[in-house]
Design a protein around this motif. Structure first.
Motif, PDB file in Angstrom:
ATOM      1  N   VAL C 313       0.932  -1.216  -0.037  1.00 47.24           N
ATOM      2  CA  VAL C 313       0.044   0.191   0.040  1.00 47.24           C
ATOM      3  C   VAL C 313       0.857   1.028   0.182  1.00 47.24           C
ATOM      4  N   ARG C 314       0.458   2.187  -0.918  1.00 46.55           N
ATOM      5  CA  ARG C 314       1.331   3.263  -1.089  1.00 46.55           C
ATOM      6  C   ARG C 314       0.642   4.291   0.019  1.00 46.55           C
ATOM      7  N   THR C 315       1.584   5.288   0.375  1.00 46.56           N
ATOM      8  CA  THR C 315       1.435   6.418   0.914  1.00 46.56           C
ATOM      9  C   THR C 315       0.578   7.513   0.176  1.00 46.56           C
ATOM     10  N   PRO C 316      -0.695   7.757   0.598  1.00 48.78           N
ATOM     11  CA  PRO C 316      -1.654   8.622  -0.406  1.00 48.78           C
ATOM     12  C   PRO C 316      -0.751   9.933  -0.505  1.00 48.78           C
TER      13      PRO C 316
END
Lengths: 339, 339, 339, 339, 339, 339
Positions: C313-316
């Motif tokens: 999951v990628r930092t927004p």
């Protein structure tokens, strides 16, 4: 009936009528009915073969180690040649010369054994060693085991007579190293060379297809060899220190713990025996790996050596001595080995 | 003045007056004043020595690589012999025969080189190989480097002439293996045997004390050797494939990645060269390790081989051929090698 | 005729009529007759294809490296797409823009090379280094080799321009590390970064299908690179110590013996070059491994890295800077590389 | 009293009167009576010292971690400098500026921490990450632990402020790698870089002499760090997937099982963090190893790196930017760290 | 409808009509049209199955984890049994007793858990330990996870209840070792034995087919277990030193770095826990490997153990106690585990 | 004369007059004259001792393995206690009870052997196994070797009776594991446990100081044990398959190639025997390593285990069962073992 053609000579879309050994036999199920899946073998190699339904119904009880006469035709399936069998006849094994069906050393085993004995006779001087090797080699069970044993299951010398061929190679290498390093104890080194792999005769079965025996897997050929040799050593005239050294030579000849050597070579002679063994095994492994190469002379990846192998350009030679290369299969041993 | 006694002969509580090389020299501080801590060296070994205060004040500028005449007396300190020096005189190095001060091969280096050349002359057949090895060995810088190079720093052949001694050993082993396996390319194998370790002549310094050079540590003898050989190969009459194979032989002779071999041996000849190199190095390492053994014939633990070594009971020999054992130091080379 | 569709776009049960390169061609035998087994290739990938009997009889002499126009239809066989070919026409290779048929870096190779030269021009200060890199990059054979070389055979940068892409990555990483650790010798590090893998241009063939060359397998790219660079170094104005260090940088950049590095990095700069090389190779390897992931974002087991890889999951991100991810194949190089 | 001289400046045969910390203190027995064996320490190093009988009788209860004023004289014993103490006075530790007695980073720790915070402030964008790192760094216990922790016990950054110095180095390297590979998740990488070794502040004691703590030895800094961070992560506003990735970054940063990494890096960011950590640790290790070199610029064998290290000839530089080399000890931190 | 026959009982050329779980479902393309490729599963094993065209057109949306009633017939394809499906009906999962479709421990999981609790009740003496284990086992989420977790994915205890079965085995082994070595801290050892692999309940999914979870792959069961246990430890009445030791027991139980153990066992109890874990895992692995042996009692090569395994001749036994051997599948758990 | 004080009780600056064994004796040279360097030994440990010049002149022919009465005084030299001897008298060894001078198991060896026999008597059921173990243990040479053998040279059970103590430990562990895993062949496992290390009785000498014998070093205790057992096995009533399994148990009990095991354990029983052996050896090794710990309960680095060891905080115990800890030396065996 004489065997005429060998598996290595069979080509796509040719018919044949000849004798083979069965290395494996199993009934399988196809859509339209059961069929026989066979592995034909002769000394030149193996080939998969099928008897399709309904012809398959004509045969019962086919098993490995049988000898059969087969009429059939060769085709290609997934880039492999295979045979479609039309008729098959099980033969009396007593009528068969097994030597045509098991891959075998180029020189007949009994000739190799004679050469080994000649070298021992010429080179070994000390009476107690002479007495020892003669007693062992006169033992009929040991002699027979030696004559029919392969040198390994897959990697090197994996054919009838292979153990003797490897033994002769190691013996000659040890003799050469004794010439190079004259302070070596020549007698013990040559006798140990001859018996270093004797346990292999008990580690691998001698049938049509070679398999490790249960004692072979559970105890290994180093221990099995020492067990066979122990009574001869106990009754020998040898000094106790020589017996100890001899056992160490056998016990340490694999050279490294990771190859199952319980001890590392700790004497000059043990180091030499390990190296001669390693040299002969590697040369034979490379010979076989290089029997087939690609158009650039590369063997493809060899797992046992963890590398590709290469046939290099060769120095031009004025004389007739052309590279012999890997042994050709055609002229292999034809000694009659009736069951 | 003639050198009379050697360090290996000096004993506790004896006086001496003789010539030595300084392998190291350093001024230290004791309670009562500064003293010289020296390492005396001759071809038989080294010994620590001290010039105590106030005599130490009489000497200035002592450094490694000098030759000195020393009067002194041997005593024991922590189970090691050491010398207390009464007088010391720095000598003119041009007056000194260096061969008495550096451990050296038993046979004089130039004789070993001649034997190598004789073997090449006899064995190598192809004109382009003959031309190549002759050109290289006629190069004066290479020849001189070869004649004075040790074979290693500590483990094997660590003495003047050691590189040639090892080279001859590998050459003979390759010749023997060519006899055992006649399909080998004998010419390339023998020429590669002679030059496989040429880079060692540039990897280790040739002074009183042997040290790795910076190029030796940063590039290694495999690369250094190929750099020296490259111009000769480029100008040779050899087929491109032969040059490629030759380079591979040099490049892969260490045999295993963990020994800094950038490539594994991929041809029969490369495998044989690696094994011959390994055999000769191991035999020499064992010889030196077994120069001193305990009362049970054990060497103590040898870190480089990760084992103890053993001198076994030897098969009795009818003839006079007794075990020569490790080379004796006394009869080593005395060829005059003026600086 | 223009190439319209790419293999990565072909789907089950669709027909096509387009140009491909043959990566492999072989005639096999089916039950009803011989058929052609072909491997079609373009820059987006490869696909197996068959010309069944009796159409197969219409074609002779199909071989790898040919260019062909093919009409056919895609189907599924054992979960793999494959093509059934209806008609095939062999094309004149001189009419073909090869760049459409070989996987290629996203940025055209010549642009990457220009960026490398710009960085060297800006960063390297010492005149002797400037002279050296210019001479090497002006050599037409070297320049051409650089422009068309893949960076590897399978693991990382395995496409045309891949060597340059990797070289630029390592160069930039070394520049960044020089900023982080200002005591580094920036000039030598950047020049070595550019030429550290030059040997790869000679280690792997540049055809339709990438294969190791015999010199590549027998000597390796580290040695091949040094051989190409040697004449330039010998004629350079550089101090001998700098040349020695430069060679060490090339020789030790694999970092570990088990990766075929003949020497370990022994200077700060050698350590940094090794790490920059490792970093860029690993990032590219991971990019390609993660081009296809399962529904949980896992890549499946990657043998070369001995692990599974994961897209986390990628930092927004508030801005538009979305993850670029692995390069998309569609916009790859289209530079005309006529044969 | 002001400290005037440092141990690294003391020379043979000089007298001194100055303040030191005791790193060790023990009473031993000589022939003529008991004596004190002390280890003096200041930030420049340590030196063995003795108070001989009968002066030794004047002192009782000397122990490690005390501060003492010592009058004495330096001499040489077995090539090591050591001090003979004439008088000694135990001082009040509250009067002492500890920073003079513990090796410390060149830049004062609090300045390094400020630089770290500035980078985070500038670079990290996502609010939840910003909130997380601020909460952690505002925690007084964590902040104090960070400020006084060494980076390691012996190999790299083994001095007060070393953990912060290493943390800053890794942070900068990660920032640079984020520039090189823009698809990386910059926010998580930079925050993980700052806290990757937080556990080290609890793994090694912060006294005069650095020792591993029992939790450090039994659980290791990877686990200890995650324990300290867990409550902050649990209370954060971060997406669950980001917390999972963050933990993986900490857990896998050692990169290899044999270094006690329970997991291998499985994401691009984890690989980059491992490499940045490795790079900074290696550069610092090499700096310290090369503080002392022999006359040929070699460091001697470095066990932790399994090699010798070398200071190469440096490219001549037109500007004044000379090699800074390893940090000089003289200008180290002088921040007042009262007990 | 009751499940009557199990996959392990199905034979070639027999028809069946029964309930199965779908472990996988995928639509593929054959020459004559699309077909369903399914993997049927029950607790006795799995079998590939096909619904051919045009019957395949009757079914939509088949997916893994569904339960289906199937009428079909078994045939052989490439030596594997497979099913041709005539009709298929998707069932309501709420009507299904899952225990018939997932391989399960012989003893029902809840009985194993009760036995574990009984042992803890009987053996653990210290009140703080008693309180700790009770609180953890009373936590419903933990209890449920424990009851349904497999012990591993493939190698050992890879079935429902497997984690509990393994836990009980390790607990009993630790109890026995506490009897053998009475100086061990029995309380902590037994409690740690029960929770040493708790993290596995979160590392592997509990569905029809067992898969590693993302947290499982990224953090591992050692860390996951400690995370679950941390709040209980923090609120316990245990001495800090006992908590430290307990964490070390969990953290080091894999015993070797190469198995992902971040720490080596450093206390007697940690060593014993590691060995008990290893013993129970190995025994179960061998049980499963020896469920099928060849005619010579050999298992074939077991990759996870790097060896073949053997069922030896057994000492004749006067009593009725015959070898139980590997668990028989028929009498496995039938506890109702409604979804 | 009775021995009164033991070496472990001697303290700095105390005088003593007692009996010791000489573990080593050597004449050295000091500045003022030759002196005797002796190693005194009793069952509690060893201490270096010196007879200085001129008293040294009064003694001749002192050698290892003698028993002496010594008057002297203890002092400290380099943090080690050592003795200055005033008078020394060589005693008649026949008058000496050796058990006071060799470290020995806490329980007298003959009692341990009786306990082993009792367990075999109770547990082994099959008549052929009963007959076998009785015959072996009735053999006087084997019984005596067993009674006086150490269990190892340095790492574990390195004291008289140690082999029996280890054997009993392994026997009990195997019995416990047979209870845990009832399908094991209990009879063969227990008999193999008793004889698995029999070869150690021949691998290490039984004198004052323990040394490996030449057969021990060259062949190893696995082979030596099988040699001693072979005649008993050959004459036994056991089925051939049981003998094969028994040999495999002995041959594979080291468990890993790198520990010199020529075969890996391939049966359940072989795996259990290996683990029981490993468990007992590790527990004893840890006991001895933890006899001395630092103030934080750490042992310091243990090379044989590649880690530090720790004595953890112990769960409080309501009962009297306090931790016994490592065996105390004082109450060791006092069985009269006249030479």
């Amino acid at each position: 009936m004489e065997k005429k053609t060998y598996i290595s000579d069979l080509q796509d879309q040719t018919s044949f009528d000849d004798i083979f050994a069965l290395a494996a036999a199993r009934m399988n199920q196809a859509k339209n009915g059961p069929y026989w899946q066979l592995t034909l073998q002769d000394k030149s190699g193996t080939m998969e073969a099928k008897i399709w339904f309904p012809a398959s119904q004509n045969y019962e009880g086919l098993t490995a180690e049988q000898f059969v006469r087969v009429q059939g035709r060769v085709s290609t399936f997934k880039d492999q040649l295979q045979a479609n069998i039309k008729t098959l006849e099980v033969l009396d094994p007593l009528e068969i010369d097994r030597s045509a069906f098991v891959p075998c050393s180029t020189t007949p085993p009994h000739e190799i054994l004679e050469e080994i004995e000649t070298i021992l006779h010429t080179e070994v001087v000390h009476p107690a060693w002479k007495k020892l090797y003669r007693k062992i080699l006169k033992d009929q069970a040991i002699r027979q085991a030696f004559l029919t044993a392969p040198g390994g299951k897959t990697i090197h010398h994996a054919y009838l007579g292979g153990l003797l061929e490897h033994t002769l190679g190691v013996l000659k290498a040890c003799r050469a190293m004794s010439d190079l390093y004259p302070s070596l104890d020549r007698d013990i080194l040559l006798v140990a060379a001859v018996f270093h792999d004797l346990g292999k005769a008990y580690e691998i079965s001698h049938g049509i297809s070679r398999e490790y025996t249960s004692p072979g897997k559970l105890l290994g050929h180093i221990h099995l060899g020492l067990e066979v040799l122990a009574p001869f050593l106990n009754k020998s005239d040898l000094d106790e220190g020589l017996i100890l050294h001899f056992k160490h030579l056998i016990l340490s000849h694999h050279g490294q713990y990771e190859y199952g050597s319980p001890k590392l070579p700790m004497t000059h002679e043990a180091m030499v025996l390990h190296m001669a063994d390693n040299l002969d095994a590697k040369m034979n492994t490379m010979d076989h790996a290089l029997e087939q190469t690609d158009t650039n002379n590369w063997s493809g990846y060899q797992r046992s050596l963890e590398r590709d192998l290469y046939v290099p350009v060769r120095t031009p030679q004025p004389e007739k001595t052309t590279r012999k290369g890997p042994k050709t299969k055609e002229d292999q041993c034809s000694l009659p080995l009736k069951v």
